[in-house]
Write an enzyme that holds these catalytic residues in place. Structure first.
Site, PDB file in Angstrom:
ATOM      1  N   GLY A 239     -84.567  19.119  10.242  1.00  0.00           N
ATOM      2  CA  GLY A 239     -85.532  19.783   9.378  1.00  0.00           C
ATOM      3  C   GLY A 239     -86.003  21.050  10.071  1.00  0.00           C
ATOM      4  CB  SER A 240     -86.660  23.992  10.081  1.00  0.00           C
ATOM      5  OG  SER A 240     -85.397  23.721  10.606  1.00  0.00           O
ATOM      6  CG  ASN A 241     -92.511  23.063  10.535  1.00  0.00           C
ATOM      7  OD1 ASN A 241     -92.610  22.428   9.493  1.00  0.00           O
ATOM      8  ND2 ASN A 241     -92.725  22.524  11.725  1.00  0.00           N
ATOM      9  CG  ASN A 511     -87.510  20.678   6.422  1.00  0.00           C
ATOM     10  OD1 ASN A 511     -88.048  20.308   7.458  1.00  0.00           O
ATOM     11  ND2 ASN A 511     -86.594  21.618   6.401  1.00  0.00           N
ATOM     12  NE  ARG A 540     -91.874  18.319   9.273  1.00  0.00           N
ATOM     13  CZ  ARG A 540     -90.871  19.055   8.786  1.00  0.00           C
ATOM     14  NH1 ARG A 540     -90.929  20.382   8.814  1.00  0.00           N
ATOM     15  NH2 ARG A 540     -89.810  18.469   8.272  1.00  0.00           N
TER      16      ARG A 540
END
Length: 804
Positions: A239-241, A511, A540
């Site tokens: 995933g990622s931010n 995500n 998140r």
């Protein structure tokens, strides 16, 4: 020695006659400068600065690729070599058929399945055909030159150096590679969300038994739920931010970008830091996935970008109606069409070769499942074929190179429209002029809501609204995917359909779908295949929007604010639930709670620990471990939404749902279980997080700050739980982090951090140096301009070249 190194840099740079930050030359010059790229042998100059970060200087694309292949081999030769074994379909030959691959190139559960999948691709000539396509469908000349150079650089390193990494030292499976091997690697990454996700199902699909007995089917509703889980991003390994801030929110009116991808800490999906420079032509710094020839995420004097794993579903299914007399023949408009059988054989270490048949249709391969929870039985009347448009796409590398040459957010958009190459990620970008961008520009099957309404089977009518997975009637030619006018290839959605947000005060993604890239400017009107709207966001996402919206409102932002956000380590689930949990804990009769095993547990101490916890996942935080284990138990029992009593409200999606459901019996049970788990593992309820969340390097523990997906921590870290010892090695999470801005010069103001360090070789000096920085929440100041590279106290210059 350092003075000699500096003189060599000066002499080398002078040869190129142009500053590294000069504007790109006209396109016509690209060809003129590469007519004889090697002049008898490829070469490049690699300047290493602190933490082993290479700054590669070359006169053209082929030589730049050569230096990049050399430098990647120097740091991670075994990771690269094992990847090429996978792509050759030889894992069973060298490692045995039953071992599980690391998952970096497919979701195959065994080496045998992986080999059958990749050997089938090789024998079908799939990548060869794509590599021959002219641009824009195929790769552009500069990209092909980079690939040619990379293969040559990797091979030259193998010839000229001795491998010290014990993972492949002396191994006979470490072999030279070709340009085609590099293209096969690009193909594998492109189909990770489609054919690669279904590798087991492709290689195990079998026609029904000759008896004609129909296989037992699972209900459509159960399959829909399985599909939703399959494509959910919550608790995903990758995933990622990322957030881009517009100039209206910053101290100097220029853009800012914070990128925080969450990727595995071991294996082939690791990032590797590099700067690549062709004076007057190209200057880019960033993180490359191992095997990539240019940075996958990065920055230039003008623009910075990052990616997040997107919610778009990069595949669909076609439900086939079979000929009653032959289950390998399907009907389209009543006319029979024969499946193509591919027979694939792979060698096995210490055993007989394994041979399997694969069955292919005009839509793609026949599959019999998508994960264990989503069976798709091949019966005498029905089969399912998987359509993956990225199986015709090698353009992601062209997109990356285009980003490296872009001069603005608008330039990033033009590259995305022109290459249409990103298979499974969003793009978030900011530039030195103050512009911001979020766009979900993916290669997705051309599934419109209209097509889904007209052509969905009974299964598709539940999987498409629920999960975005379309299951279309393959027996009707009018249910073909067609072509958008602005799409490079048939059967994909064109650029004009992509959810895009330009120049919002902030543009953020963690995500979830495109809907709330900015909570004040929600995106709507896109096809369901891209993602959903008006549905609960992950913890998140909620925490991230709260944080970045407050930052944008506060304004006057600098790179230092991005750095603070990265290591705030706030646990949004704790902010919402810990105080109520502590209060309810204190009200339990006699301070006792009953666990899942039926045993009463004294939780009195836990009440105090939860009350005093600072609601962060800092390494020094006390109570974080207890709340983490409690929270996992609550979510497991009640689900992500059931833990709350106040339901989700689409009109208030960031702040709802809320109010911890302490009245549920699951509350006391989860609390008792958490206390028991920590006690059994010998961990104090108020133990410091860093004592029990770590990696081991050189025989020593290095503490790791950050928290899990379910807690909603920006700085995501996922450790592995051992019931007897507690958390052990971190397996995935924050990886190549970059905080980027500009100050008016052509030297970006950038801070970076590669959490697991440059090399996976335990004998490398850069095996754990940045990991220790991460433990201390410190950063690397990027050395981008020549003057900064020259001033590095760790400067080491290496001139690498072919020896013929």
């Amino acid at each position: 020695m350092r003075q000699r190194a500096r003189r060599l840099v000066l002499l080398t740079t002078a040869l190129f006659t142009a500053a590294a930050t000069a504007a790109p030359a006209p396109a016509a010059d690209h060809v003129r400068g590469e007519r004889h790229p090697s002049h008898g042998g490829l070469s490049a100059t690699i300047r290493y600065t602190e933490y082993g970060i290479p700054h590669i200087l070359a006169k053209d694309y082929t030589n730049l690729g050569f230096g990049t292949g050399w430098a990647q081999a120097q740091d991670n030769v075994c990771v690269l070599a094992e990847g090429f074994v996978t792509l050759r379909g030889e894992r069973s030959k060298y490692f045995g058929e039953d071992r599980k691959p690391d998952g970096s190139l497919s979701s195959a559960s065994t080496n045998a399945s992986s080999d059958l999948f990749f050997r089938g691709i090789r024998e079908a000539g799939t990548v060869e055909k794509l590599a021959e396509l002219p641009p824009p469908l195929g790769n552009r000349p500069e990209q092909k030159k980079l690939v040619k150079g990379f293969a040559a650089g990797y091979n030259a390193w193998l010839r000229q150096n001795r491998i010290t990494d014990p993972a492949c030292k002396g191994a006979d499976w470490v072999r030279p590679v070709s340009e085609l091997d590099m293209s096969r690697l690009a193909f594998a990454l492109s189909v990770l969300g489609g054919q690669g996700r279904a590798a087991d199902a492709i290689t195990s699909a079998r026609p029904p038994a000759a008896t004609g007995q129909k296989a037992e089917d699972t209900s459509a509703e159960a399959k829909a739920e399985a599909a939703r889980e399959l494509f959910a991003t919550d608790d995903a390994a990758m995933g990622s931010n990322a957030v881009a801030f517009h100039g209206s929110t910053t101290a100097n009116g220029r853009g800012l970008l914070l990128g925080n991808p969450h990727y595995p800490w071991q294996g082939g999906r690791r990032f590797w830091q590099v700067q690549q420079t062709i004076p007057g032509e190209l200057n880019v710094s960033g993180g490359s996935l191992i095997g990539a020839v240019t940075p996958s995420i990065g920055f230039t004097p003008y623009v910075a970008w990052s990616h997040t794993v997107a919610t778009g579903v990069p595949m669909n299914l076609h439900q086939l109606t079979l000929d009653p007399a032959d289950p390998t023949t399907y009907l389209v408009d009543g006319k029979p069409r024969k499946m193509t059988k591919r027979t694939v054989t792979v060698d096995v270490k210490g055993g007989a070769p394994v041979t399997r048949d694969q069955w292919w249709t005009e839509y793609g391969p026949v599959v019999t499942s998508l994960g264990a929870e989503l069976p798709l039985p091949w019966t005498t009347t029905t089969a399912y074929a998987l359509n993956d448009p990225n199986s015709a796409n090698l353009r992601a590398s062209d997109t990356a190179l285009g980003f490296a040459r872009a001069r603005s957010v608008q330039g990033i958009q033009e590259v995305l429209r022109g290459t249409q190459g990103l298979p499974w990620v969003n793009t978030i970008a900011a530039d030195s002029r103050g512009h911001s961008l979020y766009t979900q520009s993916q290669v997705l099957p051309r599934i419109t809501d209209d097509i889904a309404a007209r052509c969905s089977t009974l299964l598709g009518k539940v999987t498409y609204p629920t999960a975005g997975l379309a299951v279309l009637d393959g027996s009707r030619s009018d249910c073909g995917l067609g072509r958008d006018q602005d799409a490079l290839q048939p059967g994909i959605l064109g650029p004009s359909r992509m959810p895009t947000l330009v120049d919002a005060p902030y543009a953020e993604n963690s995500n979830d779908s495109a809907w709330l890239a900015n909570a004040d400017r929600p995106l709507r009107g896109y096809e369901r295949v891209f993602g959903n709207i008006d549905t609960p966001r992950s913890m998140r996402t909620r925490g991230a929007i709260e944080d970045v919206a407050a930052m944008a409102e506060r304004g006057k932002l600098t790179v230092a604010d991005l750095q603070a956000q990265q290591f705030a380590n706030r646990a949004p689930a704790g902010t919402l639930g810990a105080a109520r949990a502590a209060e309810a804990c204190a009200q339990l009769p006699g301070g006792m709670a009953t666990g899942s095993d039926g045993k009463a547990v004294d939780v009195t101490r836990a009440c105090t620990v939860l009350k005093n916890w600072d609601r962060t996942m800092d390494a020094d935080s006390r109570g974080a471990l207890l709340y983490d284990r409690f929270w996992r138990g609550m979510r497991s029992a009640l689900g992500p939404q059931g833990v709350w009593t106040a339901p989700f409200d689409p009109a208030d999606p960031v702040r709802t749902p809320h109010t911890l459901n302490t009245a549920s019996p699951a509350f006391a049970r989860a609390l008792a279980d958490a206390v028991t788990q920590l006690t059994t593992a010998g961990i104090a309820l108020d133990a410091r997080l860093g004592e029990h969340q770590y990696v081991v390097r050189d025989g020593k523990r290095i503490q790791v700050p950050g928290g899990t997906e379910s807690l909603g921590v920006w700085n995501k870290i996922e450790p592995i739980w051992n019931p007897a010892a507690g958390y052990t090695e971190v397996s995935t999470g924050s990886s190549h982090i970059q905080a980027v801005g500009w100050d008016g010069s052509r030297c970006p103001v950038a801070r970076t951090l590669l959490t697991y360090s440059q090399s996976q070789n335990p004998h490398s000096p850069h095996f754990s140096d940045q990991t220790r920085l991460f433990a201390q929440e410190k950063w690397v100041t990027s050395r981008f301009c020549e003057k900064d590279i020259m001033r590095s106290p760790a400067l080491k210059v290496v001139k690498v070249k072919e020896r013929r």
